[in-house]
Design an enzyme around this catalytic site. Sequence first.
Site, PDB file in Angstrom:
ATOM      1  N   ASP A  56     119.658 -40.302  49.204  1.00 15.77           N
ATOM      2  CA  ASP A  56     119.979 -41.302  48.181  1.00 15.77           C
ATOM      3  C   ASP A  56     119.538 -40.909  46.781  1.00 15.77           C
ATOM      4  O   ASP A  56     120.137 -41.320  45.804  1.00 15.77           O
ATOM      5  CB  ASP A  56     119.463 -42.688  48.565  1.00 15.77           C
ATOM      6  CG  ASP A  56     117.958 -42.731  48.714  1.00 15.77           C
ATOM      7  OD1 ASP A  56     117.358 -41.660  48.918  1.00 15.77           O
ATOM      8  OD2 ASP A  56     117.395 -43.817  48.616  1.00 15.77           O
ATOM      9  N   GLU A  79     117.622 -29.456  56.130  1.00 14.19           N
ATOM     10  CA  GLU A  79     117.136 -28.852  54.893  1.00 14.19           C
ATOM     11  C   GLU A  79     116.557 -27.463  55.094  1.00 14.19           C
ATOM     12  O   GLU A  79     116.671 -26.609  54.202  1.00 14.19           O
ATOM     13  CB  GLU A  79     116.105 -29.757  54.223  1.00 14.19           C
ATOM     14  CG  GLU A  79     116.685 -31.043  53.657  1.00 14.19           C
ATOM     15  CD  GLU A  79     116.783 -32.181  54.668  1.00 14.19           C
ATOM     16  OE1 GLU A  79     116.432 -31.947  55.854  1.00 14.19           O
ATOM     17  OE2 GLU A  79     117.197 -33.280  54.289  1.00 14.19           O
ATOM     18  N   HIS A 144     110.618 -46.144  50.023  1.00 15.63           N
ATOM     19  CA  HIS A 144     110.812 -45.288  51.189  1.00 15.63           C
ATOM     20  C   HIS A 144     110.722 -43.828  50.714  1.00 15.63           C
ATOM     21  O   HIS A 144     110.967 -43.533  49.536  1.00 15.63           O
ATOM     22  CB  HIS A 144     112.171 -45.561  51.813  1.00 15.63           C
ATOM     23  CG  HIS A 144     113.320 -45.240  50.912  1.00 15.63           C
ATOM     24  ND1 HIS A 144     113.600 -45.983  49.783  1.00 15.63           N
ATOM     25  CD2 HIS A 144     114.242 -44.241  50.934  1.00 15.63           C
ATOM     26  CE1 HIS A 144     114.646 -45.477  49.179  1.00 15.63           C
ATOM     27  NE2 HIS A 144     115.053 -44.425  49.847  1.00 15.63           N
ATOM     28  N   HIS A 145     110.368 -42.943  51.621  1.00 17.64           N
ATOM     29  CA  HIS A 145     110.141 -41.521  51.320  1.00 17.64           C
ATOM     30  C   HIS A 145     108.868 -41.291  50.498  1.00 17.64           C
ATOM     31  O   HIS A 145     108.669 -40.198  49.984  1.00 17.64           O
ATOM     32  CB  HIS A 145     111.300 -40.856  50.566  1.00 17.64           C
ATOM     33  CG  HIS A 145     112.629 -40.946  51.234  1.00 17.64           C
ATOM     34  ND1 HIS A 145     112.803 -41.266  52.552  1.00 17.64           N
ATOM     35  CD2 HIS A 145     113.893 -40.724  50.744  1.00 17.64           C
ATOM     36  CE1 HIS A 145     114.096 -41.265  52.840  1.00 17.64           C
ATOM     37  NE2 HIS A 145     114.772 -40.937  51.771  1.00 17.64           N
ATOM     38  N   GLY A 450     108.998 -13.301  58.038  1.00 17.10           N
ATOM     39  CA  GLY A 450     109.162 -13.319  59.481  1.00 17.10           C
ATOM     40  C   GLY A 450     109.181 -14.689  60.115  1.00 17.10           C
ATOM     41  O   GLY A 450     108.437 -14.985  61.032  1.00 17.10           O
ATOM     42  N   ASP A 480     117.956 -15.286  71.891  1.00 15.48           N
ATOM     43  CA  ASP A 480     118.242 -16.655  72.339  1.00 15.48           C
ATOM     44  C   ASP A 480     117.155 -17.639  71.902  1.00 15.48           C
ATOM     45  O   ASP A 480     117.440 -18.761  71.499  1.00 15.48           O
ATOM     46  CB  ASP A 480     118.477 -16.715  73.859  1.00 15.48           C
ATOM     47  CG  ASP A 480     117.376 -16.058  74.674  1.00 15.48           C
ATOM     48  OD1 ASP A 480     116.566 -15.301  74.089  1.00 15.48           O
ATOM     49  OD2 ASP A 480     117.306 -16.288  75.897  1.00 15.48           O
ATOM     50  N   ASN A 507     117.612 -12.564  76.364  1.00 19.53           N
ATOM     51  CA  ASN A 507     116.564 -11.943  77.170  1.00 19.53           C
ATOM     52  C   ASN A 507     115.575 -12.987  77.692  1.00 19.53           C
ATOM     53  O   ASN A 507     114.417 -12.688  77.937  1.00 19.53           O
ATOM     54  CB  ASN A 507     115.855 -10.845  76.373  1.00 19.53           C
ATOM     55  CG  ASN A 507     115.478 -11.328  74.979  1.00 19.53           C
ATOM     56  OD1 ASN A 507     115.440 -12.528  74.720  1.00 19.53           O
ATOM     57  ND2 ASN A 507     115.203 -10.412  74.091  1.00 19.53           N
ATOM     58  N   GLY A 509     113.864 -15.650  76.567  1.00 18.58           N
ATOM     59  CA  GLY A 509     112.580 -16.082  76.009  1.00 18.58           C
ATOM     60  C   GLY A 509     112.076 -15.216  74.884  1.00 18.58           C
ATOM     61  O   GLY A 509     112.807 -14.456  74.292  1.00 18.58           O
ATOM     62  N   GLU A 513     106.903 -11.681  71.714  1.00 20.14           N
ATOM     63  CA  GLU A 513     105.559 -12.145  71.993  1.00 20.14           C
ATOM     64  C   GLU A 513     105.010 -11.619  73.307  1.00 20.14           C
ATOM     65  O   GLU A 513     103.827 -11.365  73.422  1.00 20.14           O
ATOM     66  CB  GLU A 513     105.537 -13.661  72.024  1.00 20.14           C
ATOM     67  CG  GLU A 513     105.692 -14.197  70.632  1.00 20.14           C
ATOM     68  CD  GLU A 513     105.688 -15.686  70.654  1.00 20.14           C
ATOM     69  OE1 GLU A 513     104.975 -16.246  71.492  1.00 20.14           O
ATOM     70  OE2 GLU A 513     106.406 -16.267  69.844  1.00 20.14           O
TER      71      GLU A 513
END
Lengths: 611, 611
Positions: A56, A79, A144-145, A450, A480, A507, A509, A513
């Site tokens: 708004d 955003e 609001h916000h 990253g 993925d 792959n 997952g 990591e």
Amino acid sequence: MATETSAALQAEINRLQLEVSSLKAQQGTEQITVGNYLLARLEQLGVTSMFGVPGDFNLGFLDLVEDHPTINWVGNCNELNAAYAADGYARVKENSIGVITTTFGVGELSATNGIAGAFSEMVPVLHLVGVPSTPQQASKPMLHHTLGDGRFDAYEKAAKQFTFSQANLRDKNDAAAEIDRVLMDCITVARPVYISLPTDLVHTKISSTRLRIPLTRSLPLNDPQVESFVLGQIVKLFEEAKGDALVLVDACTIRHDVREELNDFLKKTGFPVYAAPMGKTAVDENYERYGGIYLGAISRPEIKEKVEAAKLVLSVGAVMSDYNTGNFSYNIPTKRTIELHSDHTRVQYAAFPDIGMKQLIPKLTERLVSYHTNASKLPVPKFISEIPREGDATITHMWLWPRMATFFKPKDVIVTETGTYNDCSSTSNFGIQDVALPEKSVLLSQVLWGSIGWSVGSLLGASIAAREVGLGRTILFVGDGSLQLTVQELSVMLRVGVKPIIFLINNSGYTVERYIHGKGRKYNDIINWGWTNLFKVFGDPDGKLSRTYTVRTKDDLSKLLEDKTFASADKIQLVEVMMDKLDAPRALKMQAELSGTTNAYAAVSSPVTVA
Amino acid sequence: MATETSAALQAEINRLQLEVSSLKAQQGTEQITVGNYLLARLEQLGVTSMFGVPGDFNLGFLDLVEDHPTINWVGNCNELNAAYAADGYARVKENSIGVITTTFGVGELSATNGIAGAFSEMVPVLHLVGVPSTPQQASKPMLHHTLGDGRFDAYEKAAKQFTFSQANLRDKNDAAAEIDRVLMDCITVARPVYISLPTDLVHTKISSTRLRIPLTRSLPLNDPQVESFVLGQIVKLFEEAKGDALVLVDACTIRHDVREELNDFLKKTGFPVYAAPMGKTAVDENYERYGGIYLGAISRPEIKEKVEAAKLVLSVGAVMSDYNTGNFSYNIPTKRTIELHSDHTRVQYAAFPDIGMKQLIPKLTERLVSYHTNASKLPVPKFISEIPREGDATITHMWLWPRMATFFKPKDVIVTETGTYNDCSSTSNFGIQDVALPEKSVLLSQVLWGSIGWSVGSLLGASIAAREVGLGRTILFVGDGSLQLTVQELSVMLRVGVKPIIFLINNSGYTVERYIHGKGRKYNDIINWGWTNLFKVFGDPDGKLSRTYTVRTKDDLSKLLEDKTFASADKIQLVEVMMDKLDAPRALKMQAELSGTTNAYAAVSSPVTVA
């Protein structure tokens, strides 16, 4: 050289003219609204697409955008994705900027990570925020916000951490000057800036006279005496090294717009050139004097040997971050190093503030042309990757990347997810480093920041920019796990009609990591999605705009890559590439081991850097 | 009364014991790692599910979470969704907190909006961030996820704007005390707090002796003299009003845990009670003395008349935000108002700092019981909404909400998107205000913060919490525009096996905004998704875990609501409810018109508030 100097003088003149125009009473008869003044500046900067989400407090401004003859509003799904898109747009559309428009509080804060990433990676982005009206800014009602405690400046304070400069427009008398100030910062330092625009100022009339003077990158002139001294020092080092030198290009060559100067230097002097990951594609990777990617201890052996044996390394635009340097494993003594930066120069141990490379490089070229004959004879390893012959049909990283290299064409824009070794499910940025990309192709990756999921939003902006500037296909490599973070932005791609090719490395997952920590841990698992139904959900029920594929073997993928319709990229396409959970590119495995040790949980190694 | 006082005294004793334990040398033989100390405190606070996204700087800690016997790790698709989930979890699991774990920079910043929303709406959430090791914090190398300029404190500075207190753990000697300090703040003020935990501290051993002393909400005792004076003032006003008084409940009744005290007050005194939107369900909406929602100028006429005619209004836990007050259109003079808050009291124009309602209300009850006979006779309009008989088969808001009211059951948890009138595509929060919800049902909405997409992440957390505490079904109302922001979180719901019912109001775009501004504008359009294929993509290819429906008529929807299998919520279910682009609930239309004028683009009205 003369051109550089006169450009800098012209910039100084422009700056003074703007100041004069600010100081003069704004009595011009030409009037323009603050909103349209800002749009006129963006138009001058070459912006033709803007990203964001309506809210708004920005709707009045969006009316102006929608009515603008040359600027197109690209509404995003959220955003953060919009910030990523603005980042990707700015990276591809060089000499312009990316723009994201959000609303007060809720909208702008969702974009924080994307803006901080643009700061970290030096990408010029304007974050424009529609905020409550100037009377509300003064009376601070519990709107609001808001945080409910009357702090209307909390969001600006947060934005200050992640943008180079800020303009909180509150007064029509300095609105134009404030807009100009932050936009000039944006294009000069190549970092994000922040403007907050109250609802009532959007339609407030101001003088338009300043618009006659274009905004320019106002790089300060190098001090001639210091510059001459520095040139002398550098030339002396080249003499002492008897021309046994090489060039190492990095990110700021691209970000601070010295690619042309550098390539002229390389061609006229003949020195070998290598690149850091963030500098990849700054120099044509098929250039005969180009030797590939230097990544410290995890470089290919032949590259490591050449780079570390050179008597002198001319480093151009370096960003010495962990993942851009093989976890600080450069083995090049400072004594043998000259560093050129946008705003300073280092010669061995000596620092020369305010001596920037944009003006320095052409002068250096002149002084070093005499080395051409000998420098051209310095051996450079060929940067090619043979496709390995593997008996197994399974698609491996060892095979994938060299195979993919033959699919790329000049002018392709390639986006890889993400720059990091740890937080991302994708291994693509590691694989891509090991193969040469075609001339005039562009590689986008986020090696320093990253952030997982960045590549998807960035792809949208990059695709739109590529279409605008006449580049070729846009191609994404993403895992993925990463795609799940920002997946909805594919629906915007359908809506705006861009046609990227998305290679989804499935792959199961967070592979990256697993290499650091937690190979068998559940927190590294994700749920397997039905990727081939994705476009049906996202607005293309009958495949008019899109195609999807799943490939499980080398043959499947090769056939697809050779298919002319596929390669022509006439629709948006997603290729699910099934790979083994624990397969990864060579460099990733090496880096991850280094990284797992550094973070740890156990000991902490001390970084080794050039400088 | 005695209970309250002794609880406060006990809290003071606990606080002193903790201090003593800090001051004593930490020589205890029992040792625990910092990571497990934190988990032990969370376990004591009743946390059994934690949200977040893995990242290299938090993996060591996640090992501990995964190995913890009673705390479950819920991995989210992205950090913003995780923050929303932690918020929803905390809202439903009262007297516990929500926890989100992210990684340094990229991860934590993506959660900013969600954390700021929890601050604004007073929801107790811990944001735990895995950060680089303590040696790295000192040497500040150019790590990935940094801004590249050595500012390792930029993220903490941003977090400071949106969390009540922060602990940047760097030293094992004060780690336990710091953890305790911020967790006590979190539960006492019901706002988010921030802890950054370096990788190496996770496994550092400290004494566990402090764990023997539980953390308590250490509310300070009201000063007896001031309290007694305030009670006298209030009683005098009731006398002067001759008992013509009513109670108006609002958000802080729920957030600051005085529901029990208030309901005891209501039952013993018999005064009529009304609620502001943020206070809905604080008092059972079927309670015979409950009259419905007061929203200033846009209240139902019979409610407006009663509330504004009363001689005295006892306002409990008010949050006087624009959308909670019909855009500041309360018509209740301060002279007729008593305001009770968690940490202060206002009687007419007089403010009494540090007189909190938790201890005050029971005393007030005692003093006002004598009004019961007369107060019980004060007329209260029946808060019921008849289902209108409409000839047209099209589903309208006028019909939808009363119809839906008959579907709700006691203990249902209902989540509506979002609190705001402007930024959201969903109109559900407006519709729900006009109907009474069953006893022990819980309504979640974000009336003050109003971030689009919040409800989807929040639904995940709410569903998990509802399952843990034995509440009933969770039911979401969301618009198509809003769902697109955070849609991927539905795949996490499939993975963790919660079974919410999602009513997707498909009205082709940002309806709420159309009412404010830009009815025909393109920026309010979104692409239409194939919602019924959503779960196929998100991990349920053959409908084992989910069902989807599309309903276009009143009959379709009624039949579905009467279907026993559907109503039993044995799978996750999504119902696409097709509605007209420009239909909207009564209150929305009225509010949006007020709001469009206020923001404007044109004039600015001055707010009218109670105080």
